[in-house]
Design a protein around this motif. Structure first.
Motif, PDB file in Angstrom:
ATOM      1  N   ARG A 392       0.829  -1.197   0.000  1.00 14.68           N
ATOM      2  CA  ARG A 392       0.000   0.000   0.000  1.00 14.68           C
ATOM      3  C   ARG A 392       0.866   1.250   0.000  1.00 14.68           C
ATOM      4  N   LEU A 393       0.297   2.341  -0.442  1.00 10.78           N
ATOM      5  CA  LEU A 393       1.034   3.596  -0.574  1.00 10.78           C
ATOM      6  C   LEU A 393       1.127   4.323   0.766  1.00 10.78           C
ATOM      7  N   ALA A 394       2.325   4.740   1.121  1.00  7.82           N
ATOM      8  CA  ALA A 394       2.539   5.579   2.293  1.00  7.82           C
ATOM      9  C   ALA A 394       3.152   6.881   1.791  1.00  7.82           C
ATOM     10  N   LYS A 454      -1.743  12.747  -0.580  1.00  8.61           N
ATOM     11  CA  LYS A 454      -2.321  11.896   0.461  1.00  8.61           C
ATOM     12  C   LYS A 454      -3.778  11.562   0.186  1.00  8.61           C
ATOM     13  N   LYS A 455      -4.559  12.536  -0.310  1.00  7.14           N
ATOM     14  CA  LYS A 455      -5.976  12.275  -0.583  1.00  7.14           C
ATOM     15  C   LYS A 455      -6.140  11.246  -1.690  1.00  7.14           C
ATOM     16  N   ALA A 457      -3.888   8.969  -2.509  1.00 10.02           N
ATOM     17  CA  ALA A 457      -3.420   7.688  -1.964  1.00 10.02           C
ATOM     18  C   ALA A 457      -4.492   7.039  -1.100  1.00 10.02           C
ATOM     19  N   GLN A 458      -5.190   7.831  -0.287  1.00 10.32           N
ATOM     20  CA  GLN A 458      -6.263   7.294   0.547  1.00 10.32           C
ATOM     21  C   GLN A 458      -7.417   6.774  -0.304  1.00 10.32           C
ATOM     22  N   ALA A 459      -7.742   7.507  -1.378  1.00 11.12           N
ATOM     23  CA  ALA A 459      -8.813   7.062  -2.280  1.00 11.12           C
ATOM     24  C   ALA A 459      -8.426   5.756  -2.972  1.00 11.12           C
ATOM     25  N   LEU A 460      -7.167   5.637  -3.367  1.00 12.27           N
ATOM     26  CA  LEU A 460      -6.697   4.391  -3.978  1.00 12.27           C
ATOM     27  C   LEU A 460      -6.776   3.236  -2.985  1.00 12.27           C
TER      28      LEU A 460
END
Length: 490
Positions: A392-394, A454-455, A457-460
């Protein structure tokens, strides 16, 4: 403590229980589940105890001399209890067996709770291999699973503190923490050149060990997430419902099931293994073997498939092996973890609430196979989707075009899996990747900048979780269902 089928898990899962897979508890509170392995485990656990050899005078004098030196010559005051505990840990460490450990009172209580189905942790079963903290399996629905932690991942550090040189209990102490706190893990994963960074938020979760449903086509699906004390009872309840509903075939899903209490899995297997047939064999240090025979009803008229992956360990492997060799079940998925030893917990002998958990035997499949460090290969191979294994993306800083690295590689794999083709997954953020990002952002109602903040990444992340939870995307499950139907047509 009694359970009505649901128990509360507080993440982070105490990694102490990572070494508790297929543990046969011998304290009085587990007397009701011991019968299925008597006399085999009782005989093995008691082997060599008739005339135990105590420390001789020279050995005792040596230990006392060292303790005296520490207490009188060491440059600062020490806690005598900590020194004694450290000596016991050293004895267990000398065995070079990741599943044989000494637990102080607090850790011992957590271990006891874990057998009953109540955990504290990030939701990942771990063990120690060659001095490294290795993930056995993330628990389904846990922060560990949501963050993308996988079986065989190596945890290098937690919130910047390295785990190298620590024993398993010490490492767990760093992983655990209060609800709502952050655990930033550095992970080494096969196939990735650089360590991956995963951020987990510790949380409470309501967990059921057994989930079941009957499909419209008559195929029943039972997911067993671990083998806690209540699992056999819950499995029986759900199996009766499925049978009464007219089930024509069964898929038992033990993917990412890290194991649990050995007699419980025996009770589950008895529903399918004919009476008098072996479920598991226990082999002691001298090579003597005892078979645990089924005392249940055994035969079912419908075909059975067992769904496995690399996170299926210990008790889950016992079930898979028994049903494959003695109940005609077909195994579908990936090769399992490979944990073929049995542990017994001894606490009464220590007298202070602490315990020693020690490997006392090998377990073998009904045909005599030892799967330790090899695992059980499926009859029908079915690899998981790349979205199951992608990191996952951080995102600390936005991921932008014309950059290269593991984060970009993960981004491209996620985009591809979600249907936004970046045309490449080599880790270079090219124009096609930027175009795919913009398309995703537009579909998600975000500004189509083409860079991943960040937004985005969170949506992904949310999109990946939604995709993984959609049964229509579970190619391994569909393969198992197809296998059951094919067996039914024979």
């Amino acid at each position: 403590m009694k359970f009505s089928g649901r128990s509360v898990i507080v993440f982070v899962l105490a990694a102490v229980i990572g070494s508790s897979l297929a543990t046969m508890a011998v304290t009085g509170k587990f007397a009701d589940v011991k019968r299925t392995l008597a006399p085999s485990l009782a005989a093995v656990a008691g082997a060599g105890q008739a005339e135990p050899e105590q420390l001789n005078e020279d050995e005792l004098n040596k230990l006392n001399a060292v303790l005296n030196l520490i207490e009188t010559k060491y440059y600062k005051d020490v806690d005598r209890e900590e020194i004694v505990d450290g000596a016991i840990k050293g004895m267990m460490s000398a065995l070079e067996d990741p599943y044989s450990v000494y637990m102080e009172k607090e850790a011992a209580q957590q271990f006891s709770d874990s057998i009953e189905g109540s955990f504290t942790g990030i939701g990942a079963e771990v063990t120690m291999e060659d001095g490294k903290v290795v993930v056995v399996a993330p628990i389904k629905g846990s922060p560990a699973e949501k963050a993308g932690l996988l079986a065989k991942d190596i945890v290098l550090s937690v919130n910047g503190e390295k785990l190298e040189g620590l024993d398993l209990n010490e490492a767990v102490g760093l992983i655990r923490g209060p609800k709502g706190t952050k655990a930033k893990l550095s992970i080494r994963r096969s196939g990735y050149a650089e360590p991956l960074e995963l951020i987990l938020i510790r949380d409470d979760i309501d967990v059921e060990t057994v989930y079941a449903k009957l499909r419209d086509d008559g195929i029943g699906i039972v997911e067993i997430r671990q083998f806690s004390l209540n699992t056999a009872e819950r499995f029986k309840e759900e199996l009766v419902k499925l049978d009464e509903g007219g089930m024509t075939g069964l898929v038992i899903d033990v993917r990412n099931n890290p194991g649990g209490v050995l007699p419980v899995v025996v009770n589950v297997a008895e529903h399918f293994v004919p009476k008098g047939k072996p479920i598991v064999q226990i082999e002691d240090r001298d090579g003597n073997r005892e078979q645990t025979l089924s005392g249940g009803e055994g035969h079912k008229d419908y075909p059975i498939a067992v769904l496995i992956n690399k996170g299926s360990a210990s008790a889950a492997e016992i079930l898979a092996g028994a049903l494959q060799e003695e109940a005609g079940a077909v195994l579908v998925g990936e090769t399992t973890f490979g944990k073929g030893t049995v542990q017994v917990s001894y606490n009464k002998a220590l007298g202070d609430g602490s315990l020693v958990k020690m490997t006392i035997a090998k377990w073998l499949t009904p045909d005599g196979g030892w799967i330790h460090q090899k695992g059980i290969a499926p009859d029908i191979k079915a690899p998981a989707s790349e979205l199951n294994s992608v990191a996952r993306l951080a995102v600390a800083e936005p991921i932008v075009a014309d950059t290269f690295g593991e984060q970009v590689r993960s981004l491209q794999t996620i985009l591809k899996g979600l249907g936004y083709d970046p045309e490449r997954t080599d880790g270079y953020f090219n124009g096609a990747t930027e175009k795919a990002v913009k398309k995703f952002q537009a579909d998600a109602g975000l500004p189509a900048s083409g860079s991943v903040d960040k937004k985005t990444a969170q949506a992904l992340e949310l999109a990946v979780i939604k995709w993984l939870r959609d049964e229509n995307n579970d190619s391994q499950l569909h393969k198992a269902i197809e296998a059951v139907k094919a067996e039914g047509r024979k």
